[in-house]
Write a protein that holds these residues in place. Structure first.
Motif, short mmCIF file in Angstrom:
data_model
loop_
_atom_site.label_atom_id
_atom_site.label_comp_id
_atom_site.label_asym_id
_atom_site.label_seq_id
_atom_site.Cartn_x
_atom_site.Cartn_y
_atom_site.Cartn_z
N SER A 245 42.85 19.09 -8.91
CA SER A 245 44.05 19.90 -9.30
C SER A 245 43.60 21.36 -9.67
O SER A 245 42.46 21.51 -10.02
CB SER A 245 44.58 19.48 -10.50
N LYS A 250 43.71 24.46 0.42
CA LYS A 250 44.62 24.61 1.55
C LYS A 250 44.33 23.86 2.51
O LYS A 250 43.50 24.19 3.45
CB LYS A 250 44.70 25.94 1.73
N ASN A 268 47.71 18.86 -8.30
CA ASN A 268 48.65 20.01 -8.59
C ASN A 268 47.86 21.28 -8.70
O ASN A 268 46.73 21.53 -8.74
CB ASN A 268 49.14 19.55 -9.82
N HIS A 269 48.91 22.28 -8.53
CA HIS A 269 48.37 23.66 -8.43
C HIS A 269 47.21 24.14 -7.49
O HIS A 269 46.27 24.25 -7.83
CB HIS A 269 48.04 24.12 -9.97
N ASN A 270 47.68 23.99 -6.24
CA ASN A 270 46.74 24.16 -4.95
C ASN A 270 47.64 24.99 -3.86
O ASN A 270 48.97 25.16 -4.26
CB ASN A 270 46.03 23.03 -4.43
N MET A 271 47.19 24.97 -2.90
CA MET A 271 48.00 25.45 -1.53
C MET A 271 48.27 24.57 -0.69
O MET A 271 48.24 24.83 0.58
CB MET A 271 47.62 26.77 -1.28
N ILE A 272 48.04 23.03 -0.86
CA ILE A 272 48.43 22.03 0.06
C ILE A 272 49.77 22.00 0.67
O ILE A 272 50.70 22.23 0.03
CB ILE A 272 47.89 20.76 -0.82
N TYR A 273 49.76 22.03 2.12
CA TYR A 273 50.94 21.73 2.67
C TYR A 273 51.09 20.39 3.66
O TYR A 273 50.07 19.61 3.36
CB TYR A 273 50.96 23.07 3.84
N ASN A 293 52.43 22.82 -5.04
CA ASN A 293 51.72 22.95 -3.80
C ASN A 293 52.80 23.53 -2.88
O ASN A 293 53.95 24.22 -3.22
CB ASN A 293 51.30 21.66 -3.46
N ARG A 294 52.73 23.33 -1.57
CA ARG A 294 53.67 24.05 -0.45
C ARG A 294 54.05 22.66 0.37
O ARG A 294 54.07 22.96 1.56
CB ARG A 294 52.86 25.05 0.18
N ASN A 316 57.23 22.32 -5.29
CA ASN A 316 56.69 22.37 -3.90
C ASN A 316 58.03 23.27 -2.79
O ASN A 316 58.81 23.52 -3.30
CB ASN A 316 56.49 20.96 -3.19
#
Length: 328
Positions: A245, A250, A268-273, A293-294, A316
């Motif tokens: 986290s 990404k 939590n608090h990343n740029m994961i899609y 995230n995304r 998200n």
């Protein structure tokens, strides 16, 4: 007192002194070293039991080996101790356990004399106020199974040579000021390692060598790590707890293959899609957080996924379904 009783009394005193001398188990050289350590710390109250007239095997915070009676453990914690760890700690050659813990007035760098402690297997210098780098010499202490330098002010990069420790099963470097990348050599650690690098300033990507590494517990949270973290996972691994986290990671979560052993996952608090894989419903998850995230798509129904609070999923891009609002 009669003339006959005086010689008897003298003999009794001599016998008492002789008995005291032979009954002391502590090695005299070890005792001298410990008293120097006490003096270096200005004779603190926490070491009040270190009385030169008593057997040092009975002193508080130290233990002796049952057979050789050499000092094999020095454990000082949660007391009023000030100053730097003195070089004399390196003059206790049979130490297997060295611990200074929760002593916020202990300062300076990691003591170089520790390199002489070739029997050491447990090293904890945590919740102190140590500064400077993590020394490269630690890789020479081949018997180490546990290192804990958490909650200090250590800075600089992490030495890649730590992976040369063949018996290490726990490495705590969290809550420091470490910078630079995670060494790629960390993929060569013994399998099942518990690795804690959280709350630092680490940058770069998670090493691709982690694809071959099966951690027991990994916490890389609250750094500035980028890129793909899927190498941490894998169907053949036995890792149980993963915390990645609050980084800059990404990658496509829908393509990640999770191990059946996973019980806790914090992203939590990343740029994961991508979306949440259906296989998450087959895991015995005790904790899951993918918020901020995304991610998109419906939260799979089943397993433990609906037992977590909506806050574990919110913020998200377009994630939907229980416990979030229904998908449109």
């Amino acid at each position: 007192m009669g003339s006959t009783s005086r010689p008897l009394l003298c003999l009794f005193c001599l016998a008492l002194l002789f008995y005291s001398a032979i009954s002391e188990l502590c090695n005299p050289e070890d005792k001298k070293v410990l008293l120097k350590i006490k003096q270096a710390f200005n004779n603190p109250y926490i070491l009040a039991s270190w009385n030169p007239n008593d057997d040092c095997c009975d002193w508080y915070t130290v233990t002796c080996d049952a057979t050789s009676h050499r000092i094999n453990s020095l454990t000082i914690f949660a007391g009023n101790l000030s100053g730097q760890i003195p070089p004399e700690v390196g003059d206790l050659p049979y130490l297997t356990n060295l611990e200074f813990h929760k002593l916020s007035n202990v300062t300076g760098q990691i003591q170089p004399a520790i390199v002489k402690l070739t029997h050491l297997n447990f090293l904890r210098l945590s919740w102190l106020n140590l500064t400077g780098p993590i020394p490269d010499f630690l890789s020479k202490l081949k018997n180490l199974t546990f290192i804990d330098f958490a909650f200090n002010q250590l800075s600089g990069s992490i030495p890649p040579s730590l992976s040369q420790l063949p018996n290490l099963n726990g490495l705590h470097l969290d809550r420091n000021k470490l910078s630079g990348p995670i060494p790629s050599s960390f993929g060569n650690f013994p399998q099942g390692l518990y690795l804690f690098l959280s709350h630092n300033q680490l940058t770069g990507s998670i090493p691709s060598s982690f694809a071959h590494m099966d951690f027991g517990y990994i916490d890389l949270s609250r750094n500035k790590l980028e890129g793909d973290a899927s190498v941490v996972f894998g169907s053949n691994k036995t890792i149980q707890i993963v915390d990645l986290s609050r980084n800059l990671l990404k990658f496509n979560l829908s393509k990640v293959v999770f191990p059946k052993s996973l019980t806790s996952l914090d992203l939590n608090h990343n740029m994961i899609y991508g979306g949440l894989p259906l296989e998450l419903t087959t895991l015995n998850l005790q904790y899951l957080n993918v918020s901020y995230n995304r991610l998109c798509g419906q939260i799979p129904v089943g397993g433990k996924l609906q037992s977590f609070d909506y806050s574990n999923y919110f913020h998200n891009r377009c994630l939907c379904g229980s416990p979030l609002p229904s998908c449109k």
